[in-house]
Enzyme design. Structure first.
Site, short mmCIF file in Angstrom:
data_model
loop_
_atom_site.label_atom_id
_atom_site.label_comp_id
_atom_site.label_asym_id
_atom_site.label_seq_id
_atom_site.Cartn_x
_atom_site.Cartn_y
_atom_site.Cartn_z
N GLU A 102 0.84 -1.20 0.00
CA GLU A 102 0.00 0.00 0.00
C GLU A 102 0.87 1.25 0.00
OE1 GLU A 102 -2.46 1.65 -0.45
OE2 GLU A 102 -4.31 0.86 0.38
N ASP A 103 0.31 2.34 -0.49
CA ASP A 103 1.04 3.61 -0.43
C ASP A 103 0.93 4.23 0.97
OD1 ASP A 103 -1.67 4.15 -0.75
OD2 ASP A 103 -1.40 5.71 -2.25
N ASP A 106 -4.20 5.46 6.26
CA ASP A 106 -4.65 6.71 6.88
C ASP A 106 -5.62 6.34 8.01
OD1 ASP A 106 -5.21 9.37 7.32
OD2 ASP A 106 -6.41 9.65 5.54
N PHE A 155 -1.29 16.25 4.64
CA PHE A 155 -1.51 15.70 3.30
C PHE A 155 -0.19 15.61 2.53
CE2 PHE A 155 -2.90 15.46 -1.08
CZ PHE A 155 -3.85 14.45 -0.97
N ILE A 156 0.00 14.45 1.90
CA ILE A 156 1.26 14.08 1.26
C ILE A 156 1.04 13.83 -0.23
CG2 ILE A 156 2.88 12.11 1.14
CD1 ILE A 156 3.34 13.75 3.63
N ASP A 162 -1.05 11.02 -4.96
CA ASP A 162 -1.56 12.13 -5.76
C ASP A 162 -2.37 13.13 -4.96
OD1 ASP A 162 -3.78 10.23 -5.42
OD2 ASP A 162 -4.86 11.57 -6.77
N ARG A 168 1.91 12.39 -8.78
CA ARG A 168 2.43 11.03 -8.57
C ARG A 168 3.87 10.88 -9.06
NH1 ARG A 168 -2.02 7.85 -7.14
NH2 ARG A 168 -3.96 8.35 -8.19
P1 IMP Z 1 -7.79 4.92 4.54
O1 IMP Z 1 -8.90 3.96 4.21
O2 IMP Z 1 -8.31 6.13 5.27
O3 IMP Z 1 -6.63 4.31 5.25
O4 IMP Z 1 -7.37 5.52 3.14
C1 IMP Z 1 -6.22 5.23 2.50
C2 IMP Z 1 -6.24 5.92 1.15
O5 IMP Z 1 -6.51 7.33 1.26
C3 IMP Z 1 -4.88 5.81 0.52
O6 IMP Z 1 -4.73 4.62 -0.21
C4 IMP Z 1 -4.82 7.06 -0.33
O7 IMP Z 1 -5.40 6.80 -1.58
C5 IMP Z 1 -5.67 8.08 0.40
N1 IMP Z 1 -4.84 9.01 1.20
C6 IMP Z 1 -4.83 9.10 2.56
N2 IMP Z 1 -3.98 10.06 2.96
C7 IMP Z 1 -3.42 10.57 1.84
C8 IMP Z 1 -2.43 11.60 1.62
O8 IMP Z 1 -1.88 12.24 2.53
N3 IMP Z 1 -2.10 11.84 0.33
C9 IMP Z 1 -2.67 11.16 -0.72
N4 IMP Z 1 -3.59 10.20 -0.55
C10 IMP Z 1 -3.97 9.91 0.72
MG MG Z 2 -3.69 3.42 -1.59
#
Ligand code: IMP
Ligand code: MG
Length: 183
Positions: A102-103, A106, A155-156, A162, A168
């Site tokens: 995963e990237d 959050d 935010f990153i 992206d 990206r």
């Molecule tokens: P989660 O379900 O809240 O953990 O969401 C994860 C997804 O939210 C990631 O795979 C990203 O696509 C997006 N995301 C969360 N934080 C960021 C950020 O800081 N920059 C870009 N995308 C983010």
């Molecule tokens: Mg992701």
């Protein structure tokens, strides 16, 4: 300090490319040690994880395979809220060592759903490798075995991540500048 403009926001370097790649190497070495003799399947969550996955996989010194999946943004509702669906997994993962790539984790809700979907397919083990984790936003308990960087809740963008589809291709990881913050 180098700043980049993406759409209406300004971003500054947070983790330079060299630091990211050095850490990806460390995580790859750790995975190679931990899973020595096994043949894991990397399951890469598109779009954001594609660059991390390419750099990570090239640094693994074990036999491995790769598959690319996507979590649909929305399928329906349940008592727990939105329900997502896994798209693109062709491989039979029963009895296999799986590494989710995963990237960013959050809230952790996407990862939690993905874990539930993959667990139902009876893999031998599921490991999580995430480039970034925002511990301050986590809403669920997750065992993230391989985390490159824990970061604050800002935010990153860059290195695959992206802002509204852009950024990206930035080689380093950038954080939103204070004067460009949304809230
Ligand atoms: P989660 O379900 O809240 O953990 O969401 C994860 C997804 O939210 C990631 O795979 C990203 O696509 C997006 N995301 C969360 N934080 C960021 C950020 O800081 N920059 C870009 N995308 C983010
Ligand atoms: Mg992701």
């Amino acid at each position: 300090m180098e700043e980049v403009q993406i759409r209406d926001k300004k971003f500054k370097v947070f983790l330079p490319e060299e630091q990211v790649l050095a850490r990806v190497q460390e995580i790859a070495d750790q995975i190679s040690r931990d899973l020595a003799g096994k043949k894991p399947l990397l399951i890469v969550v598109l779009n954001g994880a594609f660059i991390f996955a390419a750099d990570l996989m090239r640094r693994l010194s074990l036999s491995c395979e790769i598959s690319f999946v996507r979590m649909s943004s929305y399928v329906g509702t349940s008592s727990t809220g939105l329900v997502k669906q896994l798209i693109g997994l062709k491989e039979d993962i029963e009895g296999r060592e799986v590494i989710i790539v995963e990237d960013i984790v959050d809230s952790g809700l996407t990862m939690q759903e993905l874990l539930a979907i993959l667990s139902a397919k009876h893999p031998k083990a599921i490991h999580i490798a995430s480039l970034l984790v925002k511990p301050g936003n986590l809403k669920v308990g997750l065992d993230i075995e391989y985390c490159c960087f824990k970061i604050p809740n800002d935010f990153i963008v860059g290195y695959g991540l992206d802002y509204e589809g852009e950024g990206r291709n930035l080689r380093s990881i950038y954080v939103i500048s204070e004067d460009g913050a949304t809230d």
